[in-house]
Motif scaffolding. Sequence first.
Motif, PDB file in Angstrom:
ATOM      1  N   ARG A   1       0.845  -1.192   0.000  1.00  0.00           N
ATOM      2  CA  ARG A   1       0.000   0.000   0.000  1.00  0.00           C
ATOM      3  C   ARG A   1       0.881   1.244   0.000  1.00  0.00           C
ATOM      4  O   ARG A   1       1.961   1.248   0.599  1.00  0.00           O
ATOM      5  CB  ARG A   1      -0.884   0.013   1.244  1.00  0.00           C
ATOM      6  CG  ARG A   1      -2.048  -0.973   1.192  1.00  0.00           C
ATOM      7  CD  ARG A   1      -2.707  -1.117   2.545  1.00  0.00           C
ATOM      8  NE  ARG A   1      -4.017  -1.770   2.455  1.00  0.00           N
ATOM      9  CZ  ARG A   1      -4.659  -2.292   3.484  1.00  0.00           C
ATOM     10  NH1 ARG A   1      -4.125  -2.253   4.697  1.00  0.00           N
ATOM     11  NH2 ARG A   1      -5.838  -2.854   3.316  1.00  0.00           N
ATOM     12  N   ASP A   2       0.400   2.307  -0.623  1.00  0.00           N
ATOM     13  CA  ASP A   2       1.192   3.534  -0.633  1.00  0.00           C
ATOM     14  C   ASP A   2       0.956   4.330   0.649  1.00  0.00           C
ATOM     15  O   ASP A   2       0.072   4.023   1.456  1.00  0.00           O
ATOM     16  CB  ASP A   2       0.896   4.379  -1.868  1.00  0.00           C
ATOM     17  CG  ASP A   2      -0.567   4.796  -1.971  1.00  0.00           C
ATOM     18  OD1 ASP A   2      -1.221   4.995  -0.921  1.00  0.00           O
ATOM     19  OD2 ASP A   2      -1.064   4.934  -3.100  1.00  0.00           O
ATOM     20  N   ALA A   3       1.754   5.372   0.841  1.00  0.00           N
ATOM     21  CA  ALA A   3       1.741   6.138   2.088  1.00  0.00           C
ATOM     22  C   ALA A   3       0.390   6.803   2.336  1.00  0.00           C
ATOM     23  O   ALA A   3      -0.104   6.823   3.481  1.00  0.00           O
ATOM     24  CB  ALA A   3       2.855   7.188   2.057  1.00  0.00           C
ATOM     25  N   SER A   4      -0.245   7.345   1.292  1.00  0.00           N
ATOM     26  CA  SER A   4      -1.517   8.043   1.483  1.00  0.00           C
ATOM     27  C   SER A   4      -2.625   7.073   1.901  1.00  0.00           C
ATOM     28  O   SER A   4      -3.468   7.401   2.742  1.00  0.00           O
ATOM     29  CB  SER A   4      -1.916   8.784   0.205  1.00  0.00           C
ATOM     30  OG  SER A   4      -2.080   7.879  -0.870  1.00  0.00           O
ATOM     31  N   THR A   5      -2.627   5.865   1.342  1.00  0.00           N
ATOM     32  CA  THR A   5      -3.625   4.858   1.725  1.00  0.00           C
ATOM     33  C   THR A   5      -3.448   4.461   3.180  1.00  0.00           C
ATOM     34  O   THR A   5      -4.417   4.362   3.945  1.00  0.00           O
ATOM     35  CB  THR A   5      -3.506   3.614   0.824  1.00  0.00           C
ATOM     36  OG1 THR A   5      -3.730   3.991  -0.534  1.00  0.00           O
ATOM     37  CG2 THR A   5      -4.506   2.549   1.227  1.00  0.00           C
ATOM     38  N   LEU A   6      -2.215   4.238   3.584  1.00  0.00           N
ATOM     39  CA  LEU A   6      -1.942   3.844   4.962  1.00  0.00           C
ATOM     40  C   LEU A   6      -2.299   4.968   5.935  1.00  0.00           C
ATOM     41  O   LEU A   6      -2.814   4.715   7.031  1.00  0.00           O
ATOM     42  CB  LEU A   6      -0.467   3.454   5.108  1.00  0.00           C
ATOM     43  CG  LEU A   6      -0.076   2.156   4.384  1.00  0.00           C
ATOM     44  CD1 LEU A   6       1.437   1.999   4.334  1.00  0.00           C
ATOM     45  CD2 LEU A   6      -0.704   0.954   5.078  1.00  0.00           C
TER      46      LEU A   6
END
Length: 730
Positions: A180-185
């Motif tokens: 998962r990318d940083a914004s999703t996390l």
Amino acid sequence: MGAGPSACRWATTSTVSRQQGERAEYTVDVAVSIYLTSAEGRTGKSAVALGVLDALKAGVPRVGIFRPVIRSRDERDRVLELLRGRATATASYEECVGVTYEELARDADEAMATIVSCYRALREQCDAIVVVGSDYTDVAAPTELATNARIAANLDSPVLLVVGGRDLSEQEVLGQSSARDASTLAKIAELSVAELHEEHASVLATLINRADSEALDEIVAAVSDVVPEGTAVWALPEEPKLVAPPVAEVMRAVDGHLVRGSAELLSREVTQIVIAGMSMTNVLPRLLEGAVVVIAADRAETLLAVSIAHEAEGFPTLGAVVLNGDFEMSEDVERLLDGVGAVLPVIRTPHGTFETAQRVVHARGLLTAESPVKFDTALALFEEHVDTRDLRERLRLHRGSVRTPAMFAYDLFARAAKADAHIVLPEGHDDRILRATSTLLARGVARLTLLGEESAIRKRGAELGLAIEGAAVIDPETSPLLGQFAAEYAKLRAHKGITLEDARDRMTDVSYFGTMLVHLGLADGMVSGAANTTAHTIRPSLEFIKTKPGVSVVSSVFFMALADRVLVYGDCAVNPDPNAAELADIAASSAETAEQFGVDPRIAMLSYSTGESGSGAEVDKVREATALVREAHPELLVEGPLQYDAAIDPETGASKLPGSQVAGHATVFIFPDLNTGNNTYKAVQRSAGAIAVGPVLQGLNKPVNDLSRGATVQDILNTVAITAVQAGER
């Protein structure tokens, strides 16, 4: 209705209201605790809990595990059993459990009361508790995070939120999935923290597990922006070893059974699959390290080729072969495999090739007690990426005067890692040494060199599924150092008539070669004795490492880790009947060793009488040795002769020797002879349940330590760590 006959009694005080979220009046728990929970399943919460548990063990004596909600009382909870094996509190399984999913669904208020009651009973046995929230399984409800939040609030336990770094919308293949990318996390963390706060839970920290290793800093920054200011945020990278299934799990997944090969190799992790549906010559170049090879059961030539390739140099070491189909293996094939000494596990499954392959790739790599490499990897990742000191400070843990075996071990391994010492292990052919090597390297305890034939050592390590690539391997018989070492030994022992030819022959012995590495500064210390005798280990050290200036005798101590303190016993392993001067040397060396490892030395010179009450040659020897210690080391607190009870028990000590600073408070116990010391340490070890760490050799110019031939892997780990600390102090 009640929560079941094995559940704890109801709490007699009120708990947090589900409707209004108001905290009722009741006494706040005094045991420090931390609550691990997630917003979804498969986040690796068990591995995180393992790291938290080890971090807390460094600060307090009794750390327990609590599972507020489990699936069933009919079978034991896997996560709880796993973590209880590492906990230092002695609570039973039943005392570590709250309620079941069914009981929670039937009456949530009643279940919450039971959870609180069980938790408060457990805290009487613990100084800290790791609470592991419920798992997202097929019986989980959409409101599971809110339920965990309410439990955490009722237990007054701050939350460590674990967020999964992988995309769970896709099927994992051999434990691998997209990151998962940083914004999703950040969005997941923000929503989860809001839900926790809505249920009045306090969030201590957020940990992103299985995160993209290339974006850790970016992820930490993004999550830090959305959680409350002051909340700690950590990220652990994805590690394939932690999610890769072991061969045993692959065997279970394909409904298989082991038909031949070594059962010891079933713990190796599988990260690849090779479908051997082509000719033998085309299969061989496609073999991969650690792979499971799926072969139709009637392809005997492919099975033979793959099994021989596993044994041959230049080919990958494989995880296992899975034979699919109903064809039986011929006796001639069996005989041929026996002839080449094949140990590669061969598993038979009734399924066809396609279904077998599907089952293999979807096997799950759970953290279990049978996967030591997973344990080592999980702990190493946690220690590297989580500020455990900050974690303990946030939980307001304060160490008192108690020092448990777990606390001693934590300090020992932390200091060893800081020392960054290079330790040589001459017995590289021993499986226990190889298993210890894998753990030591994973935990960063020391740099290691193994002695022996490199190809055999590397192959055996791979067969056992161990990570020993970071260790150097030297074969004394073929090493370019052999000539230099022989010349040095011949020079040092010329007065004993040793020729260069004699020296060359002697230096092919692993104990002599390893000791020479230490003598010449090519290694910082040596640990041997798992397969060799004590005399074989120590003799080279006495010949050319020699004793420290001012020390007349090499001696040993055991660290006796009792439930609440660590004592030092000397000499229990080397000197049969030391004279007064030697006994004084042993006392001084033991005091130095004790101080080196954090034990404040108060020396009791033991005998069968206390003070001036006895006479005779044996007690006179102890009396003279005590005087010699006082004369040579006036800074040391020493008393003798003392009986053991007067040395260890404050009331007896005050009665038999009033005003003594040592009597009743001794930490270093010096025995008058080997017979007394060896029997006493073993009696205390067995009858008092003490952990005996040692023997630790002392008095040498450079650290060399001996193992018993019955040494366990844990004994080897302890001794290497001790040797590394000794080297670091130098």
